[in-house]
Enzyme design. Sequence first.
Site, PDB file in Angstrom:
ATOM      1  N   ARG A 100      -6.786  30.333  13.976  1.00 42.05           N
ATOM      2  CA  ARG A 100      -7.683  30.265  14.812  1.00 42.05           C
ATOM      3  C   ARG A 100      -8.664  30.733  14.196  1.00 42.05           C
ATOM      4  O   ARG A 100      -9.690  30.227  15.397  1.00 42.05           O
ATOM      5  CB  ARG A 100      -7.113  31.054  15.395  1.00 42.05           C
ATOM      6  CG  ARG A 100      -7.771  31.456  17.168  1.00 42.05           C
ATOM      7  CD  ARG A 100      -6.955  32.731  17.916  1.00 42.05           C
ATOM      8  NE  ARG A 100      -7.216  32.559  18.958  1.00 42.05           N
ATOM      9  CZ  ARG A 100      -7.733  32.383  20.215  1.00 42.05           C
ATOM     10  NH1 ARG A 100      -6.287  31.700  20.814  1.00 42.05           N
ATOM     11  NH2 ARG A 100      -8.593  32.942  21.157  1.00 42.05           N
ATOM     12  N   ILE A 107     -12.556  29.943  24.577  1.00 41.09           N
ATOM     13  CA  ILE A 107     -11.494  29.683  23.593  1.00 41.09           C
ATOM     14  C   ILE A 107     -10.448  30.207  24.714  1.00 41.09           C
ATOM     15  O   ILE A 107     -10.948  32.037  24.735  1.00 41.09           O
ATOM     16  CB  ILE A 107     -10.800  30.047  22.048  1.00 41.09           C
ATOM     17  CG1 ILE A 107      -9.824  29.527  22.408  1.00 41.09           C
ATOM     18  CG2 ILE A 107     -12.033  30.900  22.198  1.00 41.09           C
ATOM     19  CD1 ILE A 107      -9.601  29.464  20.305  1.00 41.09           C
ATOM     20  N   SER A 108      -9.279  30.104  25.549  1.00 36.93           N
ATOM     21  CA  SER A 108      -8.655  31.155  25.831  1.00 36.93           C
ATOM     22  C   SER A 108      -7.877  31.908  24.681  1.00 36.93           C
ATOM     23  O   SER A 108      -7.622  32.051  23.931  1.00 36.93           O
ATOM     24  CB  SER A 108      -6.762  30.582  26.652  1.00 36.93           C
ATOM     25  OG  SER A 108      -7.324  29.605  27.801  1.00 36.93           O
ATOM     26  N   GLN A 109      -7.268  33.523  25.478  1.00 39.22           N
ATOM     27  CA  GLN A 109      -7.121  34.541  24.662  1.00 39.22           C
ATOM     28  C   GLN A 109      -5.610  33.899  24.044  1.00 39.22           C
ATOM     29  O   GLN A 109      -4.827  33.365  24.510  1.00 39.22           O
ATOM     30  CB  GLN A 109      -6.070  35.551  25.298  1.00 39.22           C
ATOM     31  CG  GLN A 109      -5.272  36.111  26.311  1.00 39.22           C
ATOM     32  CD  GLN A 109      -4.958  36.882  27.378  1.00 39.22           C
ATOM     33  OE1 GLN A 109      -5.703  36.609  28.391  1.00 39.22           O
ATOM     34  NE2 GLN A 109      -4.745  37.779  26.545  1.00 39.22           N
ATOM     35  N   PHE A 132      -9.380  30.607  34.668  1.00 41.90           N
ATOM     36  CA  PHE A 132      -9.775  29.640  33.498  1.00 41.90           C
ATOM     37  C   PHE A 132     -11.626  29.033  34.101  1.00 41.90           C
ATOM     38  O   PHE A 132     -11.355  29.126  35.400  1.00 41.90           O
ATOM     39  CB  PHE A 132      -9.159  28.181  33.699  1.00 41.90           C
ATOM     40  CG  PHE A 132      -7.894  28.605  32.757  1.00 41.90           C
ATOM     41  CD1 PHE A 132      -7.708  28.627  30.986  1.00 41.90           C
ATOM     42  CD2 PHE A 132      -6.697  29.597  32.747  1.00 41.90           C
ATOM     43  CE1 PHE A 132      -6.806  28.217  30.404  1.00 41.90           C
ATOM     44  CE2 PHE A 132      -5.580  29.250  32.099  1.00 41.90           C
ATOM     45  CZ  PHE A 132      -5.585  28.973  30.847  1.00 41.90           C
TER      46      PHE A 132
END
Length: 230
Positions: A52, A78-80, A222
């Site tokens: 990541r 970037i999403s959790q 989002f």
Amino acid sequence: MRRIVFWLAAALVSGAQDQPYYAQRTRMVREQIAGRGIQNQAMLKAMRETPREQFIPPAVRESGYDDRPLPIGYGQTISQPYIVALMTEMLDVKTDQRVLEIGTGSGYQAAILSSLAKEVYTIEIVPELAKSASATLNRLGYKNVMVREGDGYKGWPEKAPFERIILTAAPTELPKTLTDQLKPGGKLLAPIGDHTSVQELRIVEKTADGKITRRSVAPVRFVPMVKPKN
């Protein structure tokens, strides 16, 4: 001879564990993802193996495995990790399926999907992100991911239909062009709603005769799905 084989195996394991961020990555999967009920073993394996930190700007790389979204530039995030895992598990990707992703971002979600799907087609409207994501995915050896710079609202019609479609940015309404590109029997997952308020994560399914069903599964937040300026 047996001792030599054992020593080599131990050295390989030790080398893997000494890799930068290895401990953070395994802890992330154990505590943030598996520890919160995610059970898809293939997906958990993909998240343990996907670096990541390589999909995050150097300035925030040390926070790459924190349980929160992070900025990747150009107003995008970037999403959790947990949200990536949750959405991937809900999408239920099979190894013989083709996936369309709208919103490549840094390329991390596409990398996770590439380990589960036959092919991943991903669209990013921000030219700089499309270019950097493509370079990162190529450098790390993700051969079954195709990145396109373009308008996600149009989808990828020449490669349609897709068994799975995932949106990683939120439109106020789901574009019909995307449900049209969903294969009968397929599944689409998208956050829907205005970016100023809590959105709904929805699962959209298309029956064999083309009927569309929708259901909300969770509140999410989002970044908005961007439309072309022209």
